[in-house]
Design an enzyme around this catalytic site. Structure first.
Site, short mmCIF file in Angstrom:
data_model
loop_
_atom_site.label_atom_id
_atom_site.label_comp_id
_atom_site.label_asym_id
_atom_site.label_seq_id
_atom_site.Cartn_x
_atom_site.Cartn_y
_atom_site.Cartn_z
N GLN A 48 89.63 81.55 12.14
CA GLN A 48 89.69 82.55 11.08
C GLN A 48 90.75 83.59 11.42
O GLN A 48 90.83 84.04 12.56
CB GLN A 48 88.33 83.22 10.96
N ASP A 49 91.56 83.96 10.44
CA ASP A 49 92.49 85.07 10.57
C ASP A 49 92.05 86.17 9.62
O ASP A 49 91.69 85.90 8.48
CB ASP A 49 93.92 84.66 10.20
N HIS A 63 82.88 96.87 18.96
CA HIS A 63 82.18 95.70 18.42
C HIS A 63 82.18 94.55 19.41
O HIS A 63 83.16 94.31 20.11
CB HIS A 63 82.85 95.22 17.12
N LYS A 72 88.88 86.65 20.54
CA LYS A 72 89.83 86.97 19.48
C LYS A 72 91.18 87.35 20.06
O LYS A 72 91.28 87.82 21.20
CB LYS A 72 89.30 88.05 18.56
N HIS A 119 85.26 95.28 21.66
CA HIS A 119 86.60 95.62 21.24
C HIS A 119 86.55 96.71 20.19
O HIS A 119 85.63 96.76 19.36
CB HIS A 119 87.30 94.39 20.65
N TYR A 132 93.66 89.89 13.29
CA TYR A 132 92.71 89.27 14.23
C TYR A 132 92.75 87.77 14.02
O TYR A 132 92.69 87.29 12.89
CB TYR A 132 91.27 89.70 13.94
N ASP A 168 79.29 101.93 12.28
CA ASP A 168 79.79 102.47 13.55
C ASP A 168 79.23 103.87 13.81
O ASP A 168 78.94 104.21 14.96
CB ASP A 168 81.31 102.48 13.57
#
Length: 182
Positions: A48-49, A63, A72, A119, A132, A168
């Protein structure tokens, strides 16, 4: 493209491209299958991008994913970010170490974040785009957030925090979050 081992985080890598710059701007290779393979990673593992755009001062993170975790490859494609990786793998020789990186649209450096590491980043410009490349499909049930200002992390965020997600803002301490990873 050079590959550099990150000394403070076992298994973390920096992919350092050589942008070709001229009066038009620049061209840079940001992913090279052969370089990734030579670095010991499986280029086919990335499934996945994604991209995020943030305004100056935004903090995204910290995270990490529970279960099998998530590796990643992270790059600032436009602007600049202060990037943070914290090793939360209990058996790792670099457990609880943190490393900080200046990722920019100019340098196009990518950091490989191994599964089990937390990260996050802070946008230093308005905007800052972060790309990512992730090795597992996203499962929100495995998302774990850690307070960005947890004193046990002691992250030296360079700017006052302007915005962050509700998730967050409500993130638990490092101690509570790591208990969820076990």
């Amino acid at each position: 493209m050079d590959v550099i081992q990150v000394p403070g985080i076992a298994g973390a890598l920096l992919f350092m491209p050589s942008p070709h710059v001229d009066e038009r701007g620049f061209f840079s290779r940001t992913f090279d299958r052969g370089v990734v393979e030579k670095a010991g990673l499986d280029p086919d593992a990335f499934v996945q991008d994604s991209i995020s755009r943030s305004v100056k001062g935004v903090v995204r993170g910290m995270h990490v994913r529970s279960g099998a975790g998530e590796a990643k490859l992270v790059r600032c494609s436009y602007g600049a970010v202060f990037d943070v990786v914290v090793d939360l793998r209990p058996g790792s020789p670099t457990y609880r170490n943190a490393e900080y990186f200046d990722l920019t649209g100019e340098n196009q450096v990518s950091v490989y974040v191994p599964a089990g590491c937390a990260h996050g980043f802070q946008a230093l410009t308005d905007p800052a785009d972060v790309s990512y490349r992730i090795d597992r499909a996203h499962n929100p049930d495995e998302d774990v957030s850690i307070r960005f200002d947890d004193p046990d992390l002691g992250i030296p965020w360079p700017l006052p925090v302007s915005l962050m997600s509700d998730r967050d803002k409500a993130a638990p301490s490092l101690a509570l979050a790591t208990a969820r990873l076990s």
